[in-house]
Design a protein around this motif. Structure first.
Motif, PDB file in Angstrom:
ATOM      1  N   ARG A   1       0.820  -1.212   0.000  1.00 29.72           N
ATOM      2  CA  ARG A   1       0.000   0.000   0.000  1.00 29.72           C
ATOM      3  C   ARG A   1       0.853   1.261   0.000  1.00 29.72           C
ATOM      4  NH1 ARG A   1      -5.108  -1.431   4.034  1.00 29.72           N
ATOM      5  NH2 ARG A   1      -6.018  -3.053   2.690  1.00 29.72           N
ATOM      6  N   CYS A   2       2.094   1.133   0.471  1.00 26.10           N
ATOM      7  CA  CYS A   2       3.016   2.274   0.471  1.00 26.10           C
ATOM      8  C   CYS A   2       3.851   2.325  -0.810  1.00 26.10           C
ATOM      9  CB  CYS A   2       3.935   2.217   1.696  1.00 26.10           C
ATOM     10  SG  CYS A   2       3.074   2.466   3.268  1.00 26.10           S
ATOM     11  N   LYS A   3       3.453   1.515  -1.827  1.00 30.27           N
ATOM     12  CA  LYS A   3       4.093   1.526  -3.143  1.00 30.27           C
ATOM     13  C   LYS A   3       5.558   1.097  -3.099  1.00 30.27           C
ATOM     14  CE  LYS A   3       0.240   3.157  -4.740  1.00 30.27           C
ATOM     15  NZ  LYS A   3      -0.713   2.243  -5.415  1.00 30.27           N
ATOM     16  N   SER A   4       5.877   0.183  -2.191  1.00 29.05           N
ATOM     17  CA  SER A   4       7.242  -0.328  -2.108  1.00 29.05           C
ATOM     18  C   SER A   4       7.216  -1.824  -2.417  1.00 29.05           C
ATOM     19  CB  SER A   4       7.820  -0.071  -0.705  1.00 29.05           C
ATOM     20  OG  SER A   4       9.182  -0.422  -0.646  1.00 29.05           O
ATOM     21  N   CYS A   5       7.085  -2.123  -3.718  1.00 29.50           N
ATOM     22  CA  CYS A   5       6.875  -3.501  -4.169  1.00 29.50           C
ATOM     23  C   CYS A   5       8.070  -4.404  -3.847  1.00 29.50           C
ATOM     24  CB  CYS A   5       6.601  -3.505  -5.667  1.00 29.50           C
ATOM     25  SG  CYS A   5       6.119  -5.124  -6.330  1.00 29.50           S
ATOM     26  N   GLU A   6       9.281  -3.903  -4.024  1.00 31.11           N
ATOM     27  CA  GLU A   6      10.477  -4.726  -3.770  1.00 31.11           C
ATOM     28  C   GLU A   6      10.576  -5.129  -2.302  1.00 31.11           C
ATOM     29  OE1 GLU A   6      13.981  -2.822  -5.178  1.00 31.11           O
ATOM     30  OE2 GLU A   6      13.351  -2.838  -7.279  1.00 31.11           O
TER      31      GLU A   6
END
Length: 286
Positions: free
Chosen positions: A130-135
């Motif tokens: 949800r915080c856009k930190s896919c890695e």
């Protein structure tokens, strides 16, 4: 007077040394439960301790009076109280999309040696997603032991939000191979990942599986399919699916109206709007 000043200065220096040693002990204890990814995370937090204010999460994680009262009756271990508070804190970080707070709570999970827990791992994946930190989400996901459907759904949703439909499909296949049965939320996530013209065929293949599971007319899955066909420019498929939905809600109406507008069929959008009002479904402010 001079002697008192020297004593105070010496005391402040000793206290500062103790604080530095304390931070070092926290870092050393955490490293014992971590890998390279976590080590770099902890170094970052330690380096910017004044910015991240490491004392904040530990204060938040202290058991409240009500929790301690419940613990007396339920005989909960003190670590369980930390675990419960940490889960709530990660859920809050996800809801407000606060990566900095989420990282602090991740640090706390490592410190208390909780990170191997599946529930906490799932919440961490969800938070990073949800915080856009896919890695970072993936780094946590691959270390979750005995992954469940929620684990896969959180990671597939992360891939979907980053437009990585290939990775999402691979993960979906892995989940099925492992014997996990996808639910409507998994199907909704994987369909969202296929909402690009180049992934339309893969989306159709997933649609075929959905039909076999009798989930096509489910409002969650059906609306996701409708959105997918709309974004892929397949208006006729979207329209056919829309009229199959037995219980159309405001979300599905809005989706079909948006698809009509995107397909430059304004007359259809107006007709749908009037039909929606006739069926006693009224638009909200959005």
């Amino acid at each position: 007077m001079k002697q008192d000043t020297e004593i105070e200065l010496k005391t402040e220096i000793e206290e500062e040394k103790e604080r530095e040693q304390g931070r070092g002990m926290v870092l050393a204890r955490a490293i014992a439960h971590t890998n390279i990814f976590q080590f770099h995370l902890l170094k970052l937090l330690n380096r910017h301790s004044s910015t991240f204010s490491l004392s904040v999460p530990f204060d938040i994680l202290q058991p409240s009076a009500s929790l301690l009262h419940r613990a007396e009756h339920r005989h909960l271990h003190h670590d369980q109280l930390h675990f419960d508070n940490l889960c709530r804190s990660l859920h809050w970080s996800s809801s407000v999309r606060s990566l900095s707070h989420g990282m602090r709570f991740h640090f706390c999970a490592i410190y208390y040696a909780f990170e191997g827990n599946r529930l906490l791992g799932n919440l961490l994946v969800q938070m990073y997603s949800r915080c856009k930190s896919c890695e970072d989400a993936l780094s946590v996901f691959i270390r979750i032991r005995r992954k469940n459907v929620f684990s896969f759904n959180a990671m597939i949703s992360s891939y979907a939000s980053h437009g990585k439909y290939g990775e999402a499909l691979h993960l979906f296949e892995e989940m099925c191979i492992n014997g996990l049965v996808p639910n409507k939320f998994i199907f909704s996530s994987i369909i969202s990942a296929c909402s690009t013209p180049q992934a339309l065929q893969e989306g159709r293949n997933i649609h075929t599986i959905i039909k076999k599971r009798d989930l096509e007319t489910d409002i969650v899955v059906g609306t996701s399919l409708l959105n997918m066909y709309g974004k892929c420019g397949s208006f006729d498929d979207a329209k056919e699916l829309f009229y199959k939905l037995p219980d159309r809600d405001l979300i599905s109406w809005n989706a079909m109206i948006a698809v009509s507008t995107q397909s430059e069929k304004q007359w259809m959008a107006i007709s749908l709007y009037n039909q929606m009002i006739q069926e006693d479904t009224f638009p909200d402010e959005y």
